[in-house]
Design a protein around this motif. Structure first.
Motif, short mmCIF file in Angstrom:
data_model
loop_
_atom_site.label_atom_id
_atom_site.label_comp_id
_atom_site.label_asym_id
_atom_site.label_seq_id
_atom_site.Cartn_x
_atom_site.Cartn_y
_atom_site.Cartn_z
N MET A 136 6.46 -3.99 8.74
CA MET A 136 5.91 -3.11 7.70
C MET A 136 4.99 -2.08 8.36
O MET A 136 4.09 -2.46 9.12
CB MET A 136 5.13 -3.95 6.70
N ASN A 137 5.21 -0.82 8.07
CA ASN A 137 4.37 0.20 8.72
C ASN A 137 3.03 0.35 8.02
O ASN A 137 2.84 -0.10 6.88
CB ASN A 137 5.11 1.53 8.84
N ASP A 138 2.10 0.96 8.72
CA ASP A 138 0.72 1.07 8.21
C ASP A 138 0.66 1.89 6.92
O ASP A 138 -0.17 1.59 6.04
CB ASP A 138 -0.17 1.71 9.27
N GLU A 139 1.51 2.91 6.79
CA GLU A 139 1.48 3.74 5.59
C GLU A 139 1.84 2.93 4.36
O GLU A 139 1.16 3.01 3.32
CB GLU A 139 2.44 4.93 5.72
N VAL A 140 2.89 2.11 4.46
CA VAL A 140 3.32 1.31 3.32
C VAL A 140 2.24 0.29 2.95
O VAL A 140 1.92 0.10 1.78
CB VAL A 140 4.67 0.62 3.61
N ARG A 141 1.68 -0.36 3.95
CA ARG A 141 0.60 -1.33 3.66
C ARG A 141 -0.59 -0.63 2.99
O ARG A 141 -1.19 -1.17 2.06
CB ARG A 141 0.15 -2.01 4.95
N ALA B 43 8.40 -6.67 0.28
CA ALA B 43 8.61 -7.33 -1.01
C ALA B 43 7.79 -8.61 -1.11
O ALA B 43 7.24 -8.93 -2.17
CB ALA B 43 10.10 -7.63 -1.20
N GLN B 44 7.69 -9.34 -0.01
CA GLN B 44 6.90 -10.57 0.00
C GLN B 44 5.42 -10.27 -0.24
O GLN B 44 4.75 -10.97 -1.01
CB GLN B 44 7.10 -11.30 1.33
N LEU B 45 4.90 -9.23 0.43
CA LEU B 45 3.50 -8.85 0.23
C LEU B 45 3.27 -8.37 -1.20
O LEU B 45 2.28 -8.76 -1.84
CB LEU B 45 3.11 -7.76 1.22
N LEU B 46 4.18 -7.55 -1.72
CA LEU B 46 4.05 -7.07 -3.10
C LEU B 46 4.04 -8.24 -4.08
O LEU B 46 3.23 -8.27 -5.02
CB LEU B 46 5.20 -6.12 -3.43
N ALA B 47 4.93 -9.21 -3.87
CA ALA B 47 5.01 -10.36 -4.78
C ALA B 47 3.72 -11.17 -4.75
O ALA B 47 3.23 -11.62 -5.80
CB ALA B 47 6.22 -11.23 -4.43
N THR C 289 14.96 -5.02 -7.92
CA THR C 289 14.40 -5.28 -9.25
C THR C 289 13.11 -6.08 -9.13
O THR C 289 12.10 -5.77 -9.77
CB THR C 289 15.41 -6.01 -10.13
N CYS C 290 13.12 -7.11 -8.28
CA CYS C 290 11.92 -7.94 -8.12
C CYS C 290 10.79 -7.15 -7.47
O CYS C 290 9.62 -7.29 -7.87
CB CYS C 290 12.26 -9.18 -7.30
N ALA C 291 11.11 -6.30 -6.50
CA ALA C 291 10.07 -5.47 -5.89
C ALA C 291 9.46 -4.54 -6.92
O ALA C 291 8.23 -4.33 -6.95
CB ALA C 291 10.67 -4.68 -4.73
N LEU C 292 10.29 -3.98 -7.79
CA LEU C 292 9.78 -3.10 -8.85
C LEU C 292 8.94 -3.87 -9.86
O LEU C 292 7.93 -3.35 -10.36
CB LEU C 292 10.94 -2.39 -9.53
N LEU C 293 9.32 -5.10 -10.17
CA LEU C 293 8.48 -5.93 -11.05
C LEU C 293 7.09 -6.09 -10.44
O LEU C 293 6.07 -6.00 -11.14
CB LEU C 293 9.12 -7.31 -11.26
N SER C 294 7.05 -6.34 -9.14
CA SER C 294 5.75 -6.49 -8.47
C SER C 294 4.93 -5.20 -8.54
O SER C 294 3.72 -5.23 -8.82
CB SER C 294 5.97 -6.88 -7.00
#
Length: 349
Positions: free
Chosen positions: A1-6, A35-39, A255-260
């Motif tokens: 995961m890149n720094d910008e996304v985090r 996705a794991q971090l978002l969840a 879909t799950c990432a968007l739910l998060s």
């Protein structure tokens, strides 16, 4: 995961808002690790408000007759192979009685835009449900109606209304709907519902034909600004009797990432883990709950019509999707650390 996304995820958790271009960059950066971090962040945000509670709604599909001809929908007007039905008032009230005995305290009346269900007919049904079950909430999901109609149904006792916006991009909307349907009219309906005091639900399909990352970013920005009490999203699944029959289904993972992400935008939102998730993945409902959803809507419709409300191919309606399997559903939720509760499950700001 890149720094910008985090960094974008950190800011979304803190401020519940991103710029439109930032939502697009976040979506482009979705990986299994993202996705794991978002969840994890979404689960923490949800638990602060709702704990580990998952709310159940009894879904009653009252009619598959529809005047509209939406290009993606299996009950579209022009589908001559659709086996049409319409539930009577007695059948609807009987489904509510059965659901009440099973512990349901919210009933969702969903259907196509069937001209039989006038304001008078629907007001009579809503009043009867409220009279029989005054401790229950009534949710309607019956499409576009006039402001006067929404006001009349609200006056009869309807508490909530679900109306998916489908896409926040007018150009994309036009590619999914016939000419006689209007993006502006759909948005006007959603505004009317809010102004009339409903708890309002909007939502969209993930992976629908012609959808781009920019369209999804616009959906997220719309949800951020509109602040609906409920958001229903699910993966697009094609139906054989539509012009999109050969299109690929949407992604359970996206879909799950968007739910998060939606949970982080609007921590108090009521988010269903939809039937479409369970249709594409036998563990789809659990994946949705782990990603931040907190509502499930098992099917209370009479057995004889359940497979006729086919918005898309292979739609689940029995087994653990059935309201009669609520005990099995409770055990499935317990197995992943959540608790199904039998109350109205009201929105908590």
């Amino acid at each position: 995961m890149n720094d910008e996304v985090r960094s974008l995820i950190d800011r979304l958790c803190e401020n519940h808002t991103l710029a439109l271009a930032e939502y697009a960059r976040l979506l482009e950066g979705i990986t299994p690790d993202t996705a794991q971090l978002l969840a994890a962040r979404a689960d923490a945000a949800r638990r602060k408000i709702y704990g580990n509670r998952v709310y159940i709604r009894g879904l009653i599909e009252i009619s598959n007759i529809c005047k509209n001809d939406c290009l993606y929908c299996g009950i579209r007007r022009s589908n001559a192979s659709c086996d049409r039905y319409r539930l009577s008032k007695a059948e609807i009230l009987s489904a509510c009685e059965e659901g009440y005995a099973l512990g349901f305290r919210t009933f969702v009346l969903q259907g196509g835009e069937d001209g039989y269900f006038t304001d008078d007919v629907l007001q009579d049904i809503v009043r009867a449900i409220k009279q029989n079950h005054p401790d229950c909430a009534v949710t309607l999901s019956l499409g576009e109606r006039s402001r006067e109609s929404y006001a009349a149904l609200r006056g009869a006792g309807a508490d909530r209304y679900l109306l998916r916006h489908e896409t926040a991009n007018p150009a994309h909307y036009a590619r999914l709907h016939p000419r006689e349907m209007s993006f502006d009219h759909r948005m006007r309906c959603l505004r009317d519902l809010k102004e009339l005091g409903y708890q309002v639900g909007c939502g969209f399909m993930v992976g629908s034909p012609y959808q781009r990352v920019q369209d999804l970013a616009m959906d997220l920005k719309f949800i951020e600004e509109f602040r609906p009490e409920m958001v229903g999203i699910g993966p697009f699944i094609p139906h054989a009797a539509t012009c999109f029959a050969r299109e690929r289904a949407g992604s359970v993972e996206m879909t799950c990432a968007l739910l998060s992400i939606i949970r982080l935008i609007h921590p108090a939102a009521l988010l269903p883990a939809t039937t479409a998730l369970g249709t594409l993945d036998p563990h789809g409902r659990e994946k949705g709950i782990r990603a931040g959803a907190n509502v499930v809507m098992p099917n209370l419709s009479p057995h004889a019509v359940r497979n006729k409300y086919a918005l898309y191919d292979n739609k689940l309606s029995d087994g653990d999707e059935s309201a009669q399997s609520v005990e099995s559903l409770k055990q499935r939720m317990i197995s992943i650390g959540y608790e199904v509760v039998t109350d109205r499950g009201d929105y908590q700001e």
